[in-house]
Structure formats: structure tokens, C-alpha cells
Motif scaffolding. Structure first.
Motif, mmCIF file in Angstrom:
data_model
loop_
_atom_site.group_PDB
_atom_site.id
_atom_site.type_symbol
_atom_site.label_atom_id
_atom_site.label_comp_id
_atom_site.label_asym_id
_atom_site.label_seq_id
_atom_site.Cartn_x
_atom_site.Cartn_y
_atom_site.Cartn_z
ATOM 1 N N TYR A 100 0.866 -1.179 0.000
ATOM 2 C CA TYR A 100 0.000 0.000 0.000
ATOM 3 C C TYR A 100 0.901 1.226 0.000
ATOM 4 O O TYR A 100 1.713 1.414 0.921
ATOM 5 C CB TYR A 100 -0.900 0.000 1.238
ATOM 6 C CG TYR A 100 -1.825 1.202 1.291
ATOM 7 C CD1 TYR A 100 -3.118 1.120 0.776
ATOM 8 C CD2 TYR A 100 -1.403 2.411 1.836
ATOM 9 C CE1 TYR A 100 -3.970 2.216 0.806
ATOM 10 C CE2 TYR A 100 -2.252 3.513 1.866
ATOM 11 C CZ TYR A 100 -3.523 3.412 1.346
ATOM 12 O OH TYR A 100 -4.362 4.503 1.380
ATOM 13 N N ALA B 43 0.971 5.017 0.357
ATOM 14 C CA ALA B 43 0.138 6.097 0.871
ATOM 15 C C ALA B 43 0.257 7.375 0.065
ATOM 16 O O ALA B 43 -0.625 8.228 0.117
ATOM 17 C CB ALA B 43 0.479 6.377 2.334
ATOM 18 N N TYR C 57 -5.535 7.124 -4.339
ATOM 19 C CA TYR C 57 -6.482 6.023 -4.551
ATOM 20 C C TYR C 57 -7.932 6.514 -4.653
ATOM 21 O O TYR C 57 -8.852 5.710 -4.635
ATOM 22 C CB TYR C 57 -6.385 5.015 -3.407
ATOM 23 C CG TYR C 57 -5.084 4.248 -3.359
ATOM 24 C CD1 TYR C 57 -4.784 3.312 -4.340
ATOM 25 C CD2 TYR C 57 -4.169 4.456 -2.338
ATOM 26 C CE1 TYR C 57 -3.582 2.591 -4.297
ATOM 27 C CE2 TYR C 57 -2.978 3.747 -2.283
ATOM 28 C CZ TYR C 57 -2.682 2.819 -3.265
ATOM 29 O OH TYR C 57 -1.512 2.113 -3.222
ATOM 30 N N GLU D 265 -10.774 4.342 -2.760
ATOM 31 C CA GLU D 265 -10.992 4.981 -1.472
ATOM 32 C C GLU D 265 -12.022 6.085 -1.628
ATOM 33 O O GLU D 265 -12.266 6.590 -2.723
ATOM 34 C CB GLU D 265 -9.685 5.538 -0.901
ATOM 35 C CG GLU D 265 -8.695 4.456 -0.542
ATOM 36 C CD GLU D 265 -7.384 4.981 0.025
ATOM 37 O OE1 GLU D 265 -6.663 4.187 0.639
ATOM 38 O OE2 GLU D 265 -7.101 6.190 -0.152
ATOM 39 N N ARG E 206 -8.582 5.641 4.445
ATOM 40 C CA ARG E 206 -7.757 4.734 3.670
ATOM 41 C C ARG E 206 -8.471 3.392 3.516
ATOM 42 O O ARG E 206 -9.369 3.061 4.278
ATOM 43 C CB ARG E 206 -6.409 4.522 4.363
ATOM 44 C CG ARG E 206 -5.657 5.819 4.664
ATOM 45 C CD ARG E 206 -5.174 6.490 3.405
ATOM 46 N NE ARG E 206 -4.287 7.609 3.695
ATOM 47 C CZ ARG E 206 -3.674 8.335 2.762
ATOM 48 N NH1 ARG E 206 -3.855 8.042 1.482
ATOM 49 N NH2 ARG E 206 -2.893 9.341 3.091
ATOM 50 N N ASP F 176 -8.959 0.553 7.477
ATOM 51 C CA ASP F 176 -8.681 1.952 7.163
ATOM 52 C C ASP F 176 -7.299 2.409 7.626
ATOM 53 O O ASP F 176 -7.019 3.602 7.658
ATOM 54 C CB ASP F 176 -9.766 2.861 7.755
ATOM 55 C CG ASP F 176 -9.880 2.732 9.261
ATOM 56 O OD1 ASP F 176 -9.022 2.061 9.871
ATOM 57 O OD2 ASP F 176 -10.845 3.290 9.827
ATOM 58 N N GLN G 86 -3.157 6.587 12.517
ATOM 59 C CA GLN G 86 -2.680 5.950 11.288
ATOM 60 C C GLN G 86 -1.347 5.250 11.539
ATOM 61 O O GLN G 86 -0.457 5.790 12.198
ATOM 62 C CB GLN G 86 -2.519 6.994 10.184
ATOM 63 C CG GLN G 86 -3.841 7.474 9.605
ATOM 64 C CD GLN G 86 -4.393 6.501 8.578
ATOM 65 O OE1 GLN G 86 -3.912 6.407 7.460
ATOM 66 N NE2 GLN G 86 -5.417 5.758 8.970
ATOM 67 N N ARG H 104 4.897 4.888 3.209
ATOM 68 C CA ARG H 104 4.427 6.282 3.299
ATOM 69 C C ARG H 104 5.490 7.242 2.790
ATOM 70 O O ARG H 104 6.667 6.930 2.795
ATOM 71 C CB ARG H 104 4.051 6.630 4.741
ATOM 72 C CG ARG H 104 2.788 5.910 5.207
ATOM 73 C CD ARG H 104 2.357 6.425 6.570
ATOM 74 N NE ARG H 104 1.144 5.776 7.033
ATOM 75 C CZ ARG H 104 -0.095 6.181 6.736
ATOM 76 N NH1 ARG H 104 -0.268 7.232 5.963
ATOM 77 N NH2 ARG H 104 -1.145 5.533 7.204
#
Length: 918
Positions: free
Chosen positions: A790, A792, A796, A812, A827, A880, A888, A918
Motif C-alpha cells: 500500500y 500512501a 487512490y 478509497e 484509507r 482503514d 494511522q 508512506r
């Protein structure tokens, strides 16, 4: 527009101030003791009907419509933030408006200090501006309950339906596809809200509570009108003397791009709808129907700067059809007038002997102050059409004849003749408005020494009124446009085309009170029983009217008089009570229909419904790894079901739809399947006969009315065999369903229409049985995480599968303008190929527990399902990226375990890992 209408000079303002200082309003209010509303945070709301072709703004403070576009106090549409709420846009999305404001007026006689004077409460009067005569009806305080008393309650008959605000609006109490319910009273006296009357000073409350319910439909027969039902209740501690109620309409007509669209409108009244009905043998027979519809339209349908041709911006007409008067035995008054700052142009028709105080009607049309408003409410006038203002000969022919209710004497009232210098300018269109009114309401009490009959509405007593705001297309037609009507050039009323307005007004009455339908079970269906006076649903049924046995139903009359939409001998002379009780509306007067010389095909009980589509298909779904299977029962084809209006089993076929948003208007057709059948159609492609399966009929046929009809398939004639699974079920596979992108799927049923009434084919609502589903993997496969890794920093939220007005869908949650959009936390990481019941645990590589996620294929709850997507997936679950403490998670490698909780596999555990960058 209200601001430009303030025309009062300093002298009137000084008189108003003097009046305010001289009168003791507090003692009047205390004497009549209406319930006081001492609130400052009033819950004013508005909503817009958009189900049909009319987009109408309604409020919960006494009026419908809106202030002009660009006005500082104009309302927005709550479902489309930043968008001006259309006043009355027709057709929807045309930017052409047919209304400024429509509002209730209520007037009664009150006493103080030995003097009697009239007071009027009103929702709007459209002339003197905010802070003066406007907005004397108000709702309760913000945040109060029930919702309809402190806002606007929305309801819908469509199962699974939501509005654009995210509210679930389906309700078993709903009447139409879109109901708006609001309650307001005239009891607020705070001048900040009600303003101050320019003549009478502060608002005087009569103590009236009103419940307003408006209804709209998407069905073709009901798209051109909106029904509004009013319930009035005296909530004061005193009776109301000689109460009158009126509906005031200022219907400014024009395209939004015009600056002065209100200055060329014409007004009138249509009493009869003349049409041709189809006889039993197909012959067209001239007939007529009472429709009683007041209207306003643009004088030529063109912009003011265009004086010829068919370059129309506002070619239609709108009006008010009263489908239920407050008291059906009372005569309707119809007054129209032109408001203008110049006395010579401020005009309204009036009798020469109308008895107005100071003979004010000889000079003005606009009724300023409560005394003049009450006079107009109660004057008994029925005005001529505006186009005849400059035609003295026609006005002489149109002198109003009134029957004295006490002596039976005929009294002739001649119209005043307007100054011919100004009459042509008034006759060919101006800033016109009208008032329909009835009264006095309540029960007769006594006759006073002056010979006036006194009526009283006692505390707690209620009455109802139902109107239809109706539109009609092609009032101005390209084939027969008006000539040059600029300056003082006349308007030619013979060029007006009322056909569509009249047709839609007739349908409004049918929807209000269905023809030959027994709504309350008392056995009475309506007057169109035929000459034998007997009617029931099936041959051999007992005919019992109002508890009295009449015999057995032998079937339709042999002479063709039953249900022929015509008053035949004996049909208007039936035995029954004067009043019947209905739990929704109390005692209803039906006796007025007996012996009135007209066919009344309804039973007198409000229905608020029209011909229905077939039953909603019972739909189920089954996702697989790559596609979705839709399966539904054939309940729409039930041979025991018949349309209550046509009496036919009128099922024709099915349609399959897909939508990204689930909004009713945002579905795309995937496939259609219908029966193989044929029928005869007219030259205008209207269904002329009921469908059949015969294949050896002649290609055309000459009916007894002299017209030739053409044989053709009904619909596509695809047949139903390709989707038939069993004798009672159908199946359809969505082969291109996108995994993990849930979409709305729906199966509708539609009929073929009704050749007898002209009703076009009807279809069930797309949202009625919608399912929200996507392929979500295979529980027999290894659990996976998507996307993995994923990233970030990627977007998305980019729309995917872009379709229709509702836009695309995204991985998303994208920015949809709602508070639910959180770009930093909204997310989505999806676990797929899950067991139907399981528990997901997420860990860091150090073994710290990050999150626990339960998964179930059961309906969404606080702990199960993706609440952002509103989706419960059979074999997948979203995360999420928030930890157990709501933060997060950071970049890194994460481990997961899936504990199987399904019977037979309980305790089995599968593990895996994924990466977040990220």
C-alpha cells in the motif's frame, strides 16, 4: 424581486407608525389566547421536489417557491449546496421558472374594545417586501421533535431509498415516491421573524396550526403535477368567526437569463376540459370534465426582447387545480390583480357594486393591509380572464350572476370598465398574481342584527384542502405562435393551447381520488356504476353500499354504461350518508356529489395514488470470484394480481440496471427482456388494444371510429426463455462485475400501459430491490491483501468506472462534499478470499497487536462491514489503516492472521504479511 416591489411612500409609513402606537395589540392577543411561540432559533427549512418534471421548492414557513435568483435572501437547495433552489422549474433542468411564491392566506373577524375588525395571517404576499407583510407562519425551534414540527420530514414509498443528504427516507407511512411533511403555525409574534404590517402593525395571530404534506411521483401520468395537502386546525382557545382560507399565487414566468421576466404574464381560469373519450367499440366520443384550474403563463412564450416567431424560452403554463376544497359545498372565489407602483397600472377586476370600503377597488388592485386582504378573500368574485380587460363588450357578457342563498334571487354584478388608455397594456401581460379562496368555514352559528350569517370554527376543529400545482407543455406552439404583443398590441387567446394543462389537471384529480376504487371498505366505489346502479369487483359478489345490501353484481351493464366515464341516467341519484369517516381525515363530506349533475367517479376518500407498476421482483444475489449472479422470482407475473385501475394483468418484462451511486436517476440499463406479444398502435404510436400472442392478425385494422391502427410488437419481443432458470425464477450473470468495487444492481418489472386510459407503460423503482455487491474472492483460495504494498503517497481516490451523472467510483472514498470525507484517514486496504465468518488480527514484526477486525457476511453493524463503502462483502473485509488507538500506522512490514469462525472450520488459522509505504 421583493425588494423592487416596495412602493410605499413616507406618508403611508407615517400612518403605519401612528397605527402601531395607537393600538393595544397585547390585549387583543391575550384576549384570543392562541398558543404563544416565544422562540428565537426558528427551524426554517426548505426542500425541492425533483421526482417529476416539475422542480418545486417548498418550505416549512407558509409558502412554496423562492425569492429571485441573485437575491441575498434566496434559498439554496440543501441537496445541492451552493445551488439556488428553483422556484418552480419546468421542465426540470430547463432553467425556466413558472413561479415566484405561492402561499396560504387565512382571515377571520376579531373583536376588541367593542369594535370588530378583520385580521389575516399569510405565508407571503409578494409585494411589500420582507419585514412587512411576509412570513407570518413559522415552524418550531431548531432541534425539536417531532421532525415535521421543527423542520421537514421526508418519506418515500421506494424501498431502500436514500436522499442526497444521506438520509434513509423509505417509510411505510409514505404516500408517494417523495413526500415532504411540515408543520407550522401563525402564533409567533417576534417581529424579527414575522415583520410588521405596513398598515396594521405587528402580526396578530389567529391561532392556526397547519400541517402541509406535498407529494410527487416519477410515473409518467403524475410527472406534471405536485399535490399539496393542507390540514388546518384552530389551536386557539376561542372560536374563529367567519374564517376564510385562500391560496395566493404570484407565478412570475420566464427564463433565468431574463432580467424582467415577471412583467409580461397573463392570468385566467379553465373550468372545463373538453376531450374525446373512447367508447366500448373504439369510437371517439366528445366529452367534458370539470377541472377548475387557475393559471398564469407568459403572454407569448418569448423573451421580452423578441416580438415574433417561435423562439420560445417559456412556452408552457402552470396553474392550481383544487382537487379538494375546504368545504366542497362552498363556491370558489377567483381574484387576480396586477401590483405596480403606479396607481393607473395597479389594477384588479372588481364589481361596480362590490361595496369595498372607500371604493378602493376602483383605484387599486393590490390589497394592502388586513382589511383589504380579508375583503378580497371574502368578496365572492370570480374574475374574468386578463386578456379581456380592454374588451367592454365581452365584459358585459361576462357579468357575474350570484344567487342569494336566503332568497334565491339572482343578482347581477357588472364589472368596472378600466380606463381604455391603460387597459390594452394590462390586457396583454403584466406582473399578475391570483387568489383562490373559500369561506366562511365552520358551522353556522346565527344571523346578526344586520342580516349577516355568522359561522364559527371552534377550538380543536380541523378542515382540509388539497391542491395540485400543475404544468402543461406547449401552451404556446411553434405551429401557431402569438404575433407581436409588445407595447399595447393585443394577445390572441385563441392561440393558447390548454390541452396538456387540462389533461394533467384531470390526472391530478384521479390520483387524489381514484376512479371506481373503494378506499375505505364501505362498498361504495363511485358513481360510474351504469344504469343498473350495481357495481362490485367480481360477478356474483354481494353489492353492499354503506352497509345496505343492494343485490348481487351481475357484471357490466349490457348497454355499456358501466365505467364509461359518462354520467348516465340514475348514476347521480344514489342512497348514502352525507358524511363518511376516514381515520386519516376524519368526517368527509360525500353528500355534495349526489345530484350535482356531474359524474363523480371517485368514492370521495382521498387516495393519493395512481396506476401502479407490477409488483417488485424479489431479488437475491450470489457473488463469485469474478462475477455476480442476480436471481429473482416471477412474482411480478402472478396471475392473481391485476392492476386496480385497468383490471388487467399487465406485466410485460424485466430490466436489469447498474449504478455507482444508488440514486434513482443514476442507473444504466444493462439488459431488457420482455414477453413476445403484439398489439395495435395508433399513428401517434399509442397503444390502442391490449396485447395478445396471436401471429396471424392483419398488419393493420380499421376501427369503428374510422382510424387505421397498425399491428406491431409490444416492446423488443426478446422473450424470457434466455433468463428462465426454473418455473418460478430467473437468473442473470453480471460477467463484467469488477472485484472489490461494489456497485448497485437492480431488476425492475414493467407493464405495457393501458390503452383505455392512455396510461403509458409503468416500471418499478430501480432502488426498490437494489443490491450492493461486488466479487470479493474465493474462500477456498489463499487470503491476500490488496493493494500490497500500500503506497500512501498514491491517489487512490481517482474515479474509476466513470458512468452517468453520478460520476465514477474509486478505491478509497473521494471528496463528495460531505463531512464524511477525511483524506488523511479514509484509507482502504482489503483482505480478500476470507471465510464467511472470521477474525483478522494485525501485528507489527515485533509482535505488537495493531488492530482486530471482525468479518461477517451478515448485515453491517458497528463492528462488521466497511462503513465508508456501506458494503458488507461475503469474502473480503477492509481496514482503514487505523490502529486500536485511532492513529494511522507508519510505514513497515505487517503480519496478519485470519481465524476461521465458520462451523466445521472453527479455529483454523491462516497467516500472511503486507507492506505499507508512506
Amino acid at each position: 424581486m421583493l425588494y423592487k416591489r416596495i412602493f410605499l411612500g413616507l406618508m403611508i409609513a407615517l400612518v403605519a407608525c401612528t397605527t402601531v402606537d395607537a393600538r393595544d395589540y397585547r390585549s387583543v392577543i391575550e384576549k384570543y389566547e392562541p398558543p404563544q411561540t416565544d422562540l428565537y432559533n426558528i427551524a426554517r427549512y426548505n426542500r425541492v421536489h425533483r421526482k417529476g418534471n416539475i422542480w418545486l421548492n417548498i418550505t416549512n414557513w407558509g409558502f412554496f417557491g423562492n425569492e429571485s435568483i441573485g437575491s441575498a435572501s434566496a434559498m439554496e437547495d440543501p441537496e445541492y449546496p451552493g445551488t439556488w433552489a428553483p422556484q418552480c422549474e419546468y421542465p426540470g433542468n430547463s432553467n425556466t421558472q413558472y413561479l415566484f411564491m405561492g402561499a396560504i392566506w387565512l382571515g377571520a373577524l376579531v373583536q376588541e374594545g367593542g369594535f370588530e375588525f378583520p385580521r389575516v395571517s399569510l405565508g407571503s404576499e409578494g409585494w411589500t417586501g420582507p419585514g412587512n407583510n411576509n412570513y407570518e407562519f413559522e415552524p418550531g425551534e431548531v432541534g425539536g421533535l417531532p421532525r415535521e414540527d421543527h423542520g421537514i420530514l421526508e418519506r418515500s414509498t421506494i424501498p431502500n431509498s436514500y436522499n442526497r443528504l444521506g438520509d434513509f427516507v423509505y417509510s411505510p407511512d409514505a404516500i408517494a415516491e417523495q413526500d415532504y411533511v411540515a408543520v407550522y403555525t401563525d402564533t409567533l409574534v417576534d417581529r424579527m421573524w414575522t415583520g410588521t404590517d405596513i398598515v396594521d402593525g405587528p402580526h396578530f395571530p389567529l391561532g392556526i396550526r397547519m400541517k402541509q404534506t406535498s407529494y410527487s411521483w416519477s410515473y409518467n401520468y403524475a410527472q406534471e403535477f405536485i399535490l399539496i395537502d393542507y390540514e388546518f386546525e384552530n389551536i386557539a382557545s376561542n372560536f374563529l368567526k367567519n374564517l376564510y382560507v385562500g391560496l395566493y399565487v404570484d407565478a412570475d414566468v420566464g427564463w433565468e437569463g431574463e432580467g424582467t421576466w415577471h412583467e409580461d404574464d397573463i392570468c385566467g381560469f379553465q373550468q372545463w376540459y373538453h376531450y374525446e373519450r373512447k367508447g366500448a367499440d373504439g369510437t371517439l366520443i366528445p366529452d367534458s370534465l370539470l377541472i377548475n384550474t387557475a393559471y398564469i403563463a407568459d403572454n407569448d412564450g418569448r423573451p421580452q426582447t423578441v416580438n415574433s416567431g417561435a423562439d420560445f424560452t417559456c412556452p408552457s403554463v402552470t396553474g392550481v387545480r383544487v382537487v379538494r376544497a375546504p368545504n366542497p359545498r362552498l363556491k370558489t372565489s377567483f381574484n387576480w390583480w396586477i401590483s405596480n407602483g403606479a396607481a393607473n397600472l395597479d389594477f384588479g377586476p372588481s364589481w361596480q357594486d362590490d361595496g369595498s370600503e372607500g371604493d378602493w377597488t376602483a383605484t387599486y388592485g393590490t390589497a394592502n393591509g388586513d382589511a383589504r386582504k380579508y375583503f378580497v378573500l371574502s368578496n365572492g368574485e370570480f374574475d374574468y380572464d386578463q386578456v379581456y380587460v380592454d374588451d367592454p363588450d365581452t365584459l358585459d357578457d361576462l357579468a357575474q350572476i350570484v344567487i342569494d342563498p336566503l332568497t334565491g334571487e339572482q343578482i347581477r354584478h357588472d364589472w368596472r370598465i378600466e380606463n381604455l388608455t391603460y387597459a390594452p397594456d394590462l390586457a396583454n401581460g403584466y406582473d399578475t398574481r391570483y387568489l383562490l379562496s373559500w369561506g366562511p368555514l365552520g358551522i353556522y352559528d346565527h344571523t346578526d342584527p344586520a342580516g349577516n350569517r355568522v359561522y364559527r370554527l371552534n377550538p380543536g376543529e380541523k378542515f382540509h384542502m388539497t391542491i395540485a400545482y400543475v404544468a402543461g407543455a406547449n401552451f404556446h406552439t411553434p405551429q401557431n405562435p402569438q404575433g407581436d404583443v409588445s407595447g399595447n398590441n393585443p394577445v390572441d387567446p385563441t392561440k393558447f393551447n390548454f390541452a396538456n394543462l387540462q389533461y394533467n389537471a384531470a390526472w391530478a384529480a384521479r390520483v387524489y381520488d381514484n376512479e371506481m376504487i373503494d378506499s375505505n371498505g364501505d362498498g361504495w366505489y363511485g358513481e360510474d356504476t351504469g344504469t343498473d346502479g350495481l357495481y362490485a369487483l367480481d360477478i356474483g359478489d354481494s353489492v353492499v353500499y354503506f352497509g345496505v345490501y343492494k343485490g348481487l353484481y351481475p357484471g357490466p351493464d349490457s348497454d355499456g354504461t358501466e365505467r364509461n366515464n359518462k354520467l348516465d341516467p340514475g348514476e347521480d341519484d344514489w342512497d348514502g350518508p352525507e358524511f363518511v369517516y376516514d381515520p386519516r381525515y376524519g368526517d368527509l363530506d360525500i353528500g355534495w356529489m349526489r345530484g350535482n349533475g356531474m359524474l363523480d367517479p371517485g368514492d370521495g376518500i382521498p387516495d393519493f395514488k395512481g396506476p401502479p407498476p407490477p409488483p417488485i421482483p424479489e431479488l437475491e444475489y450470489q457473488p463469485s470470484e469474478k462475477y455476480v449472479t442476480l436471481r429473482w422470482k416471477n412474482n411480478a407475473e402472478d396471475p392473481d394480481y391485476t392492476d386496480p385501475f385497468s383490471g388487467a394483468q399487465d406485466f410485460e418484462g424485466y430490466r436489469i440496471y447498474v449504478s455507482n451511486t444508488g440514486l434513482e436517476y443514476d442507473y444504466q440499463l444493462l439488459a431488457e427482456f420482455d414477453k413476445v406479444d403484439f398489439a395495435y398502435y395508433s399513428m401517434s404510436d399509442s397503444l390502442a388494444t391490449y396485447p395478445d400472442i396471436k401471429t396471424n392478425m392483419p398488419p393493420d385494422s380499421l376501427f369503428t371510429n374510422g382510424e387505421t391502427y397498425y399491428r406491431q410488437p409490444v416492446g423488443s419481443n426478446t422473450g424470457l426463455l434466455s433468463i428462465l432458470e426454473t418455473d418460478s425464477t430467473y437468473v442473470f450473470n453480471i460477467l463484467d462485475a469488477h472485484p472489490l468495487f461494489p456497485r448497485y444492481y437492480s431488476v425492475t418489472a414493467f407493464d405495457y400501459g393501458d390503452p383505455k386510459s392512455g396510461t403509458e407503460p409503468l416500471e418499478t423503482a430501480r432502488n426498490a430491490n437494489r443490491v450492493y455487491v461486488a466479487p470479493s474472492g474465493n474462500p477456498e483460495s489463499k487470503v491476500q491483501v490488496v493493494p500490497n504494498p500500500y503506497r500512501a503517497y498514491l491517489d487512490y481516490t481517482q474515479p474509476y468506472l466513470q458512468t452517468g451523472a453520478g460520476g465514477g467510483i474509486s478505491w478509497e472514498n473521494h471528496d463528495d462534499g460531505t463531512p464524511e470525507f477525511f483524506p488523511q484517514t479514509d484509507r482502504r486496504l482489503e483482505f480478500i478470499n476470507l471465510p464467511a465468518e472470521c477474525l483478522i488480527r494485525i501485528y507489527t514484526v515485533a509482535g505488537d497487536l495493531v488492530q482486530i477486525i471482525p468479518h461477517s457476511h451478515q448485515p453491517i453493524t458497528n463492528t462488521v462491514g466497511d462503513r465508508n463503502l456501506g458494503w458488507v462483502s461475503d469474502y473480503s473485509e477492509s481496514w482503514d489503516l487505523n490502529s486500536r488507538n485511532g492513529q494511522q500506522v507508519v510505514s513497515g512490514i505487517y503480519l496478519f492472521s485470519v481465524e476461521d469462525l465458520t462451523p466445521g472450520n472453527k479455529g483454523n488459522i491462516e497467516v500472511g504479511k503486507f507492506v505499507i509505504i508512506r
